[in-house]
Enzyme design. Structure first.
Site, PDB file in Angstrom:
ATOM      1  N   LYS A 273       0.728  -1.317  -0.126  1.00 49.53           N
ATOM      2  CA  LYS A 273      -0.093  -0.156  -0.275  1.00 49.53           C
ATOM      3  C   LYS A 273       0.276   1.278  -0.108  1.00 49.53           C
ATOM      4  O   LYS A 273       1.683   1.127   0.735  1.00 49.53           O
ATOM      5  CB  LYS A 273      -0.779   0.177   1.325  1.00 49.53           C
ATOM      6  CG  LYS A 273      -1.540   1.667   1.694  1.00 49.53           C
ATOM      7  CD  LYS A 273      -2.543   1.069   3.183  1.00 49.53           C
ATOM      8  CE  LYS A 273      -3.503   2.361   2.893  1.00 49.53           C
ATOM      9  NZ  LYS A 273      -4.329   2.854   4.336  1.00 49.53           N
ATOM     10  N   LYS A 285     -10.493  12.813   7.844  1.00 47.12           N
ATOM     11  CA  LYS A 285     -10.322  11.766   9.213  1.00 47.12           C
ATOM     12  C   LYS A 285     -10.010  13.268  10.543  1.00 47.12           C
ATOM     13  O   LYS A 285      -9.642  14.646   9.967  1.00 47.12           O
ATOM     14  CB  LYS A 285      -8.673  11.527   9.114  1.00 47.12           C
ATOM     15  CG  LYS A 285      -8.578  10.120   8.725  1.00 47.12           C
ATOM     16  CD  LYS A 285      -7.019  10.111   8.733  1.00 47.12           C
ATOM     17  CE  LYS A 285      -6.543   8.476   7.823  1.00 47.12           C
ATOM     18  NZ  LYS A 285      -7.552   7.628   8.744  1.00 47.12           N
ATOM     19  N   ASP A 355     -12.313   6.687   3.649  1.00 44.43           N
ATOM     20  CA  ASP A 355     -10.946   6.332   4.166  1.00 44.43           C
ATOM     21  C   ASP A 355     -10.637   4.980   4.674  1.00 44.43           C
ATOM     22  O   ASP A 355      -9.535   4.795   4.659  1.00 44.43           O
ATOM     23  CB  ASP A 355     -11.698   7.165   5.688  1.00 44.43           C
ATOM     24  CG  ASP A 355      -9.836   7.012   6.616  1.00 44.43           C
ATOM     25  OD1 ASP A 355      -9.030   7.266   5.793  1.00 44.43           O
ATOM     26  OD2 ASP A 355     -10.193   7.016   7.463  1.00 44.43           O
ATOM     27  N   GLU A 357      -9.284   3.302   1.487  1.00 48.46           N
ATOM     28  CA  GLU A 357      -8.697   3.279   0.183  1.00 48.46           C
ATOM     29  C   GLU A 357      -7.644   2.420  -0.008  1.00 48.46           C
ATOM     30  O   GLU A 357      -7.334   2.470  -0.856  1.00 48.46           O
ATOM     31  CB  GLU A 357      -8.145   5.408   0.901  1.00 48.46           C
ATOM     32  CG  GLU A 357      -7.155   5.329   0.948  1.00 48.46           C
ATOM     33  CD  GLU A 357      -6.748   5.465   2.334  1.00 48.46           C
ATOM     34  OE1 GLU A 357      -7.831   5.052   3.034  1.00 48.46           O
ATOM     35  OE2 GLU A 357      -5.036   4.660   2.894  1.00 48.46           O
ATOM     36  N   ARG A 359      -7.078  -0.394   0.149  1.00 54.89           N
ATOM     37  CA  ARG A 359      -8.545  -1.927   0.185  1.00 54.89           C
ATOM     38  C   ARG A 359      -8.248  -1.771  -1.811  1.00 54.89           C
ATOM     39  O   ARG A 359      -8.289  -2.857  -2.585  1.00 54.89           O
ATOM     40  CB  ARG A 359      -9.563  -2.505   0.728  1.00 54.89           C
ATOM     41  CG  ARG A 359     -10.625  -1.744   0.812  1.00 54.89           C
ATOM     42  CD  ARG A 359     -11.774  -1.637   2.187  1.00 54.89           C
ATOM     43  NE  ARG A 359     -11.024  -1.314   3.139  1.00 54.89           N
ATOM     44  CZ  ARG A 359     -11.598  -1.769   4.376  1.00 54.89           C
ATOM     45  NH1 ARG A 359     -12.468  -2.914   4.599  1.00 54.89           N
ATOM     46  NH2 ARG A 359     -10.940  -1.658   5.294  1.00 54.89           N
TER      47      ARG A 359
HETATM   48  N1  BES Z   1      -4.293   4.213   7.005  1.00 58.40           N
HETATM   49  C1  BES Z   1      -5.316   3.994   7.339  1.00 58.40           C
HETATM   50  C2  BES Z   1      -5.125   2.817   8.414  1.00 58.40           C
HETATM   51  C3  BES Z   1      -4.410   3.093   9.655  1.00 58.40           C
HETATM   52  C4  BES Z   1      -5.428   4.270  10.957  1.00 58.40           C
HETATM   53  C5  BES Z   1      -3.444   3.514   9.591  1.00 58.40           C
HETATM   54  C6  BES Z   1      -4.012   4.541  12.239  1.00 58.40           C
HETATM   55  C7  BES Z   1      -2.096   3.625  10.366  1.00 58.40           C
HETATM   56  C8  BES Z   1      -2.695   4.343  12.097  1.00 58.40           C
HETATM   57  C9  BES Z   1      -6.769   3.628   6.924  1.00 58.40           C
HETATM   58  O1  BES Z   1      -6.442   4.283   5.645  1.00 58.40           O
HETATM   59  C10 BES Z   1      -8.064   4.209   7.316  1.00 58.40           C
HETATM   60  O2  BES Z   1      -8.094   5.086   6.946  1.00 58.40           O
HETATM   61  N2  BES Z   1      -8.935   3.241   7.620  1.00 58.40           N
HETATM   62  C11 BES Z   1      -9.882   3.095   8.186  1.00 58.40           C
HETATM   63  C12 BES Z   1     -10.990   2.223   7.401  1.00 58.40           C
HETATM   64  C13 BES Z   1     -12.404   2.806   8.104  1.00 58.40           C
HETATM   65  C14 BES Z   1     -13.094   4.041   7.601  1.00 58.40           C
HETATM   66  C15 BES Z   1     -13.375   1.473   7.382  1.00 58.40           C
HETATM   67  C16 BES Z   1     -10.077   2.887   9.768  1.00 58.40           C
HETATM   68  O3  BES Z   1      -9.183   1.792  10.055  1.00 58.40           O
HETATM   69  O4  BES Z   1     -10.469   3.308  10.461  1.00 58.40           O
HETATM   70 ZN    ZN Z   2      -5.058   3.890   4.318  1.00 60.93          ZN
HETATM   71 MN    MN Z   3      -7.911   5.786   5.241  1.00 58.62          MN
END
Ligand code: BES
Ligand code: ZN
Ligand code: MN
Length: 511
Positions: A273, A285, A355, A357, A359
């Site tokens: 990724k 966010k 968010d 993104e 996947r």
């Molecule tokens: N990049 C984030 C995941 C992340 C969170 C990495 C904290 C490092 C530290 C990812 O893209 C994300 O935002 N995931 C969301 C998914 C949700 C919206 C289904 C998450 O984990 O909240």
């Molecule tokens: Zn992310």
């Molecule tokens: Mn994200």
């Protein structure tokens, strides 16, 4: 680039001379084992005590030393009269516990921290280590020295310039272990640098430029798709996630072929990724959650760094690295909640949360690998879900796999490398969380978040043996802890290289 110069890891050399005989060493470190009946001196102590009038046991007792791994007792040398080395300024007694590789890695990292700003460290610690121990010690020394900055006046501290692993009986026979250690630690170092570079410097093209440098220096094949290529060939996930950014998406492909390659050589595909900044997109966010999102490309950086080190660890299989790079930005042309994307090969996703993104871009990379690369196995590495941190905290990554042998191989490599991975389940009962009213899947079906993200990816793996490393939590260390320096960890580089250097990285893996 006009950026301030960075610190470099120490130069590390092997020597059969005793540690006290290393010319120019300003620091000598002697190993201390933790025995049932107190601290015990390791190799190199006898030579030292011959030259120095020092009550070592009194000193260790005074310092309440136990010899546990990572403990360091310092003794300044005020006069070099009678010493064969008149540069000596300081003795360190380095706890190495029971001398296991994990102990030696901690000892190496602790010594790296205590020798900042010094010239030359000579140590006999490696004299009692086998190759696995020597590697762990060196990996600890290098990664414990890590630093990164953008200060105009230069770094606040610099690692010791040179380390001499002294007192070895047959240096030539240890060169291979040293070379592998430096390759693995160098990859971990590189992955940390990539993750720490701020996103006003680092964008998808920047990632492609770094990959090109690595390809040149390591003799890898490289191909980069720009936004026009991606649109033409149907990489809808990358296009959708990257469409609001001033710096458009890229897909990077690096190819490694071992010298011994033949028609039956297995082919590993690593997908990373590479989100160079994750604002969350329109599903934006909160400020706190965005703070560390420059490192949302850690998985991609790990893949580039690993690709660059494969030849140095003599990896016996073909490896292709795919890095799916985009900036998840906001703007008038941003991806919207409710949009439907068409991934490489045709599968569709309804975007209920912009968010989620990672996947979406990884799906394109995995689908491309399955369709075009005839992989034997697929492994992806991604800072994918915040839920992973809730589940496992910041010292253990999650590994999902549809193949027990593959999961076991990567987990044991991670354990040997100091990067622990815990197996997570691909619970079929949660598949219905992915249901969308209008597309093949919903990109954010809900909890359990790390599992539903993995299930989303599984649909793009063509039922090939596949492992998914969710490194969201371990991508960042909240504290300095041995070889983990505070901040970006580059997690995954060491585990993947310890796996891919095996004589049979796919032993027992059948689809
Ligand atoms: N990049 C984030 C995941 C992340 C969170 C990495 C904290 C490092 C530290 C990812 O893209 C994300 O935002 N995931 C969301 C998914 C949700 C919206 C289904 C998450 O984990 O909240
Ligand atoms: Zn992310
Ligand atoms: Mn994200």
């Amino acid at each position: 680039m006009g950026l301030p110069s960075q610190v470099a890891p120490p130069q590390i050399a092997l020597s059969d001379a005793p540690a006290t005989g290393v010319v120019g060493a300003d620091v000598v470190a002697i190993p201390v084992l933790s025995d049932a009946d107190g601290p015990a001196l390791g190799p190199g102590a006898a030579e030292l005590l011959d030259e120095l009038d020092l009550d070592v046991f009194g000193l260790l007792e005074q310092a309440q030393a136990t010899g546990k791994a990572g403990e360091v007792v310092l003794h300044p040398v005020l006069s070099t009269e009678g010493l064969s080395n008149d540069s000596l300024r300081c003795l360190l007694f380095a706890g190495i516990g029971a001398g296991t590789p994990a102990d030696l890695r901690r000892a190496g990292a602790a010594l790296a921290r205590r020798t900042k700003g010094k010239q030359t460290l000579a140590t006999s610690v490696a004299a009692l280590a086998d190759d696995a121990g020597l590697r762990a010690f060196v990996e600890g020394l290098v990664l414990g020295s890590f630093g990164f900055h953008r200060r105009s006046a230069g770094p606040t501290e610099t690692p010791v310039s040179r380390v001499v692993l002294a007192g070895l009986t047959d240096c030539a026979s240890r060169e291979d272990a040293l070379g592998r250690a430096l390759a693995v630690a160098g990859a971990g170092w590189m992955a940390r640098v990539f993750a720490l570079v701020p996103s006003n410097e680092k964008n998808p093209q920047w990632m492609a430029d770094r990959a090109a440098e690595v390809a040149t220096s390591s003799g890898l094949g490289i191909k980069v798709w720009d936004e026009r290529d991606l649109a033409r060939e149907g990489f809808g996930g990358l296009i959708g996630v990257g469409q609001a950014s001033a710096t458009p998406p890229r897909l990077i492909r690096l190819d490694y072929t071992p010298a011994s390659s033949g028609p039956d050589t297995p082919h590993v595909v690593l997908a990373g990724k590479g989100i160079t900044f994750d604002t969350g997109g329109l599903s934006i966010k909160p400020a706190d959650g965005m703070m560390t999102m420059k490192r949302d490309m850690t998985g991609g950086g790990v893949v580039i760094a690993v690709m660059g080190a494969l030849a140095d660890v003599d990896c016996p299989v073909k490896v292709t690295g795919l890095v799916a790079c985009a900036e998840n930005a906001v703007g008038g042309n941003a991806l919207r909640p409710g949009d439907v994307l068409r991934h490489y090969g045709g599968r569709t996703s309804e975007v209920t949360n912009t968010d989620a993104e990672g996947r979406l871009v990884l799906a394109d990379a995995l689908a491309y690998a399955v369709a075009e690369l005839e992989p034997s196995v697929l492994v992806d590495v991604a800072t994918l879900t915040g839920a992973m941190k809730v589940a496992l905290g910041q010292r253990t990554a999650g590994i999902f796999a549809n193949n027990d042998a593959l999961a076991a191989l990567i987990r044991s490599a991670g354990a040997a490398a100091g990067e622990p991975l815990w197996r997570m389940p691909l619970v079929e009962d949660y598949e219905d969380r992915l249901d969308s009213k209008i597309a093949d899947a919903d990109n954010a079906g809900g909890g359990p978040g790390a599992i539903t993200a993995a299930l989303f990816l599984q649909h793009f793996t063509g039922s090939l043996p596949w492992a998914h490393l969710d490194i969201a939590s371990v991508g960042d260390s909240p504290v300095d802890s041995y070889e983990w320096t505070m901040g970006a960890t580059g997690f995954g580089a060491r585990a993947l290289l310890h796996w891919l250097e095996l004589r049979e990285p796919l032993a027992g893996v059948t689809s």
